[in-house]
Design an enzyme around this catalytic site. Sequence first.
Site, PDB file in Angstrom:
ATOM      1  N   ASP A   1     -49.079 -34.181 -14.123  1.00 33.25           N
ATOM      2  CA  ASP A   1     -48.481 -34.302 -15.479  1.00 33.25           C
ATOM      3  C   ASP A   1     -49.488 -35.584 -16.359  1.00 33.25           C
ATOM      4  O   ASP A   1     -49.606 -35.286 -17.301  1.00 33.25           O
ATOM      5  CB  ASP A   1     -46.954 -34.861 -15.343  1.00 33.25           C
ATOM      6  CG  ASP A   1     -46.318 -34.320 -14.682  1.00 33.25           C
ATOM      7  OD1 ASP A   1     -46.516 -32.929 -14.348  1.00 33.25           O
ATOM      8  OD2 ASP A   1     -45.217 -34.770 -14.146  1.00 33.25           O
TER       9      ASP A   1
ATOM     10  N   ARG B   1     -46.116 -36.482  -1.981  1.00 33.55           N
ATOM     11  CA  ARG B   1     -44.982 -36.431  -2.559  1.00 33.55           C
ATOM     12  C   ARG B   1     -44.227 -34.980  -2.268  1.00 33.55           C
ATOM     13  O   ARG B   1     -44.927 -33.934  -2.493  1.00 33.55           O
ATOM     14  CB  ARG B   1     -44.664 -36.791  -3.989  1.00 33.55           C
ATOM     15  CG  ARG B   1     -45.080 -36.079  -5.121  1.00 33.55           C
ATOM     16  CD  ARG B   1     -45.680 -34.768  -5.153  1.00 33.55           C
ATOM     17  NE  ARG B   1     -46.188 -34.258  -6.388  1.00 33.55           N
ATOM     18  CZ  ARG B   1     -45.990 -32.981  -6.404  1.00 33.55           C
ATOM     19  NH1 ARG B   1     -45.868 -32.270  -5.453  1.00 33.55           N
ATOM     20  NH2 ARG B   1     -46.433 -32.392  -7.409  1.00 33.55           N
TER      21      ARG B   1
END
Length: 347
Positions: A299, A133
Amino acid sequence: MSDFKGILMGMGNPLLDISAEVGQEMLDKYDLKLDSAILAEEKHLPIYKELLDNHSASFIAGGATQNSIRVAQWMLKASGMDNATAFMGCVGDDEYSKILEDCASKDGVLVHYMKDTTTPTGTCAVLVKDGERSLCANLAAANNFQKSHLETDVAKAIYSSAQFYYIAGFFLTVSVESLVLIAEHALQENKTFCLNLSAPFIIDFFGDAVATAIPYADFLFCNESEAEAYAKKHGLGEDLKEVALKVAALPKKNENRPRTVIFTQGSKSTIVAYDGVVTEYDVEPLAKEKLVDTNGAGDAFVGGFLSELVQGKAIEDCVKAGHWAAKYIIQQPGTTIDQPCTFKEAA
């Protein structure tokens, strides 16, 4: 006043991810690279509409800290700890902020957003290609968080109740004084303060803010790119195990506990430095065909780690939970946690 009786509070930049699969030409058009995170410049601003118009983009609640807190709550719920987390950040007064609030609330996180009626809710373009990404964030309202929000009765009740705090480095571009207020509270009350360096550009261009924050950090997270950037900037060498030890030994305000430094390296081992000792923890590999999207992996690792840390678990258990969460999330589009957490069954 808030009736928050939780244990973990996050503060950061709430962003609505606009996520889509793209080809290389889209990355080239906007001068974006895979496995990177940047702040949007003028040339990037049309990307959000283009993703929605031409690439069947989906909305996913995002923002690094908010993602970590959502994952932590998801895993804590599996341990019988409902309503254990809270999050603060700044959003606009618009449809996007309602989507974010609904998502976080559904995940069991108490959100106490500051609302900026003059600026739209922040967005993050997530361009996915072959499972990797590229992130391009337009902070918008997220950039307008004010320390005054922490002086509200609800905010005071939340951070007074919490025993653990987590802030990603992205927030250092927004309100260092707000970070310091929370970090000073943690210091005075001997609570646990956790920080993430978040991206190489934070280290390279917001060095003074990083230098202000690190002395407060009881736990410091970053990935290998950020570790390398910090080491290069400060002349700490190229051996990441040595770098972790040196970062752990940097001056620290709370002398009641040594700093723990955690470097993730994707599918390679996770490095943990604590009290002069480095330990490596292997990552269980994932078959390439199961990889959907690496957005949110870091995360999720932090969220998993914190979910065990706040329960008083050993570092080995925290890392194991972090690895499990990251592995789960990279098999989903973005930080999607709409199924019950099965970590306890897997453990």
